[in-house]
Design a protein around this motif. Structure first.
Motif, mmCIF file in Angstrom:
data_model
loop_
_atom_site.group_PDB
_atom_site.id
_atom_site.type_symbol
_atom_site.label_atom_id
_atom_site.label_comp_id
_atom_site.label_asym_id
_atom_site.label_seq_id
_atom_site.Cartn_x
_atom_site.Cartn_y
_atom_site.Cartn_z
ATOM 1 N N SER A 7 -4.682 51.263 88.565
ATOM 2 C CA SER A 7 -4.187 51.243 90.600
ATOM 3 C C SER A 7 -3.577 50.523 91.471
ATOM 4 O O SER A 7 -2.476 51.057 92.158
ATOM 5 C CB SER A 7 -5.077 52.861 91.084
ATOM 6 N N ASN A 8 -4.367 49.479 91.362
ATOM 7 C CA ASN A 8 -4.609 48.374 92.019
ATOM 8 C C ASN A 8 -3.367 48.028 91.907
ATOM 9 O O ASN A 8 -2.267 47.671 92.402
ATOM 10 C CB ASN A 8 -5.664 47.137 92.180
ATOM 11 N N HIS A 9 -2.930 47.673 90.741
ATOM 12 C CA HIS A 9 -1.435 47.626 90.018
ATOM 13 C C HIS A 9 -0.445 47.463 90.708
ATOM 14 O O HIS A 9 0.711 47.184 90.879
ATOM 15 C CB HIS A 9 -1.618 46.354 88.140
ATOM 16 N N VAL A 10 -0.443 49.473 90.274
ATOM 17 C CA VAL A 10 1.142 49.718 91.335
ATOM 18 C C VAL A 10 1.339 49.701 92.509
ATOM 19 O O VAL A 10 1.915 50.620 92.580
ATOM 20 C CB VAL A 10 0.986 51.105 90.108
ATOM 21 N N SER A 11 -0.312 49.750 93.107
ATOM 22 C CA SER A 11 0.103 49.958 94.692
ATOM 23 C C SER A 11 0.866 48.964 95.462
ATOM 24 O O SER A 11 0.898 47.974 95.401
ATOM 25 C CB SER A 11 -1.771 49.798 94.786
ATOM 26 N N GLY A 12 1.487 49.768 95.542
ATOM 27 C CA GLY A 12 2.790 48.930 96.875
ATOM 28 C C GLY A 12 4.507 48.664 96.238
ATOM 29 O O GLY A 12 4.762 48.447 96.555
ATOM 30 N N CYS A 13 3.647 49.315 95.070
ATOM 31 C CA CYS A 13 5.519 49.282 94.400
ATOM 32 C C CYS A 13 6.315 50.076 94.436
ATOM 33 O O CYS A 13 5.451 51.489 94.449
ATOM 34 C CB CYS A 13 5.189 48.921 92.361
ATOM 35 N N ASP A 14 7.186 50.162 94.749
ATOM 36 C CA ASP A 14 8.534 51.228 95.171
ATOM 37 C C ASP A 14 8.520 51.767 93.623
ATOM 38 O O ASP A 14 8.815 53.002 93.405
ATOM 39 C CB ASP A 14 9.571 50.437 95.244
ATOM 40 N N SER A 15 8.946 51.061 92.323
ATOM 41 C CA SER A 15 9.060 51.684 91.270
ATOM 42 C C SER A 15 8.561 51.025 89.722
ATOM 43 O O SER A 15 7.397 49.681 89.805
ATOM 44 C CB SER A 15 10.668 50.767 90.800
ATOM 45 N N VAL A 16 8.309 51.315 89.005
ATOM 46 C CA VAL A 16 7.844 51.244 87.627
ATOM 47 C C VAL A 16 8.584 51.260 86.309
ATOM 48 O O VAL A 16 9.413 52.358 86.258
ATOM 49 C CB VAL A 16 6.590 52.446 87.414
#
Length: 241
Positions: A63-72
């Motif tokens: 969750s921390n790693h994807v937080s703030g990301c607009d895309s994966v």
């Protein structure tokens, strides 16, 4: 725009990160080892490198790693070795997709996060009931029995189609289906179709990894292109091959 890329140390993943940087994005990568990544990334302030196994991260870490990301974006795949094909984890792509989507949703982003999955033209989009010859159905049936990575690709795309669906308020998705992958050094003209225009088994086309990467990066940065293909499984071919 900030993009998280998993599978960034693979042949297509490396190209994707480079294309995202060329298009002006910030990129966060999760790699098991830094051995196969570009040295230029290590000195680039727009690249954050996380050394970890995606499936070994805790839910909180994910969750921390994807937080703030607009895309994966996922370019995960199985190594073409005996262990890579028949060893664990057999559901690498599916489990990573499921866990990443769960992590995105746990953060309750204010606007939908784009999820771009690199898949395969050998996998049908069952939302469209794509016509497949009897002979190809037989071969695909054998692949399901003999090659676990094929089943993994199918289930990863099915997760996006059936679980995320078309109306999730936190995640929008595209599953990109390249035909036969080859290596080229430069982006060339390519063609995108909703469904295969040739048999992935008996009359496969070709597409360069850099073209696949360019299309995936463009989906992420170009809203018009994204709106054209979101919720779909476009097939990509290089025009001149």
């Amino acid at each position: 725009m900030k993009v998280l890329v998993v599978g960034a140390s693979g042949a297509t993943g490396r190209q994707l990160v480079n294309q995202l940087l060329i298009q002006g994005n910030e990129v966060k990568v999760i790699v098991r080892s830094t051995q196969n990544i570009s040295e230029s990334w290590k000195d680039n302030t727009k690249v954050q490198i996380i050394t970890a196994s995606v499936l070994e991260l805790s839910d909180e870490e994910m969750s921390n790693h994807v937080s703030g990301c607009d895309s994966v974006a996922s370019c995960l795949g199985h190594n073409l070795t005996w262990k890579g094909v028949y060893g664990q984890p057999r559901k690498l792509v599916t489990d990573a997709t499921r866990r990443l989507c769960k992590a995105i949703k746990s953060n309750k982003p204010n606007r939908p996060v784009k999820y771009v999955l690199m898949n395969t033209s050998g996998n049908s989009n069952r939302d469209l009931k794509e016509p497949i010859s009897f002979a190809q159905k037989c071969v695909i049936g054998l692949l399901r029995l003999l090659l676990p990575p094929h089943v993994d690709n199918e289930k990863a795309a099915d997760y996006l189609r059936t679980v995320m669906g078309q109306n999730d308020k936190h995640i929008e998705w595209v599953a990109v289906r390249p035909d036969g992958l080859i290596d080229k050094n430069e982006v060339t003209e390519y063609e995108i179709y909703p469904s295969p225009i040739r048999s992935a088994i008996f009359n496969a086309g070709k597409v360069s990894r850099i073209n696949v990467a360019h299309f995936m990066a463009s989906l992420i940065t170009d809203e018009s292109l994204w709106n054209t293909w979101k919720g779909q499984m476009p097939v990509i071919y290089s025009s001149s091959l």
